[in-house]
Enzyme design. Structure first.
Site, PDB file in Angstrom:
ATOM      1  N   SER A 194       0.547  -0.882   0.253  1.00 49.51           N
ATOM      2  CA  SER A 194       0.117  -0.233  -0.134  1.00 49.51           C
ATOM      3  C   SER A 194       0.965   1.172   0.045  1.00 49.51           C
ATOM      4  CB  SER A 194      -0.560   0.126   1.112  1.00 49.51           C
ATOM      5  OG  SER A 194      -1.162   1.096   0.942  1.00 49.51           O
ATOM      6  N   TYR A 207      -2.441  -0.788  10.744  1.00 43.71           N
ATOM      7  CA  TYR A 207      -1.810  -0.917   9.016  1.00 43.71           C
ATOM      8  C   TYR A 207      -0.988  -0.508   8.087  1.00 43.71           C
ATOM      9  CZ  TYR A 207      -3.252  -1.545   4.207  1.00 43.71           C
ATOM     10  OH  TYR A 207      -3.090  -1.352   2.733  1.00 43.71           O
TER      11      TYR A 207
END
Length: 327
Positions: A194, A207
């Site tokens: 990501s 995360y």
């Protein structure tokens, strides 16, 4: 007696500029269409030549991106090892690939159960992966677990689960396959990560931490294994959408900058777009790729060069979001 005058004598002379434009525009259209056709043909050719006869591992073959990669690489003649958490779904995917291809030009995919959230099973899964063909050429790390919540609401167990799925699992697999690659002095590890491995945004504490950690690991590893002929690539994206037209999770903030940075509507990368970039990266062995529009890229630079401004924008976004929820 009236002189003979033709009808053309009454027509105004056409401007040379317009004449040139009329001639050039169709040519440009044809050339542009031809360029995109050739581009597609080249990408298709690269997908076949870059993976033909190579052993390719996909850590999450059941995701949208995993299935797209599996289809492209299978048609390209790769020796696929499909990994995932569900044996039944892996069997279904393997059957779909086999039925949709020419058996004389492709290899039947092999399947291995792989769950990064179950660290106790990793040693056995790595052994099975290595036993499939006795060697590996490419490993695509595309598994991921996402959680969005305020930091104080996340339990330590959830934090650990995120780290297992997004960090400890991938690096354990990488360490497990490296001895085989080093002995052959060949291999390519590709991390699909990501953009939050580059910048951290609110409500994604665990995360973002896991994505930063795995990004740092592969960045360090790249330099360590280069002498053995092993390539390490990272591809950072905003998010992988279900399709190119995904429009879910609309903006809830009234701040334009916040909504452009964090709403998922305008900036999703479709699985086929991401797969095209993966194929290109495998072919040219680029070390780092960022798939994002201009604003998220600017946010990365702002975080590095203007950190106080970046932090102010993040805080303003949180305040606007909270205000909108209370209205």
């Amino acid at each position: 007696m009236k002189p003979n005058v033709s009808e053309t004598d009454f027509l105004p002379e056409m401007d040379p500029t317009w004449t040139t434009t009329i001639l050039v525009v169709p040519c440009v259209v044809v050339l542009t269409a031809g360029f995109f056709y050739l581009y597609g043909a080249i990408i298709s050719l690269l997908s076949k030549t870059s993976v033909r006869n190579k052993v390719v591992v996909i850590t999450d073959s059941l995701s949208g991106l995993g299935k797209e990669c599996a289809g492209v690489f299978h048609k390209g003649g790769a020796r696929l090892i499909l990994c995932g958490k569900s044996w039944e779904k892996l069997e279904e995917l393997a059957d779909e690939l086999a039925n949709a291809s020419d058996p004389s030009a492709t290899f039947p995919p092999k399947i291995v159960l792989l769950d990064f959230g179950d660290m106790d099973s990793m040693a056995e899964a790595i052994a099975e992966i290595l036993e499939c063909y006795g060697c590996l050429d490419i490993v695509i790390f595309n598994s991921s677990m996402k959680v969005k919540a305020p930091a104080q609401s996340l339990s330590l167990e959830m934090d650990k689960l995120l780290m297992d799925n997004n960090y400890f699992g991938p690096i354990t697999l990488a360490k497990g396959v490296l001895p085989s690659m080093i002995s052959r002095r060949s291999g390519h590890l590709l991390l699909v990560n990501s953009i939050q491995g580059k910048i951290a945004v609110p409500f994604r504490t665990a995360y973002a931490a896991s994505k930063h950690a795995v990004q740092a690991f592969f960045d360090c590893l790249r330099a360590e294994v280069e002498e053995f002929g092993i390539s390490v690539s990272t591809i950072n994206h905003t998010f992988i959408s279900c399709s190119a037209s995904e429009t879910t999770e609309a903006a809830t903030s009234r701040s334009l900058l916040w909504s452009l940075l964090y709403t998922r509507k305008p900036r999703g990368v479709s699985p086929d777009e991401a797969t095209t970039e993966i194929v290109r990266t495998l072919n040219n062995k680029r070390k780092e790729v960022l798939i994002a529009p201009s604003l998220p890229k600017m946010a990365i630079y702002a975080r590095s060069f203007f950190p106080n401004m970046f932090f102010a924008v993040m805080a303003a976004g949180v305040n606007n979001s909270a205000a909108s929820e209370n209205m």
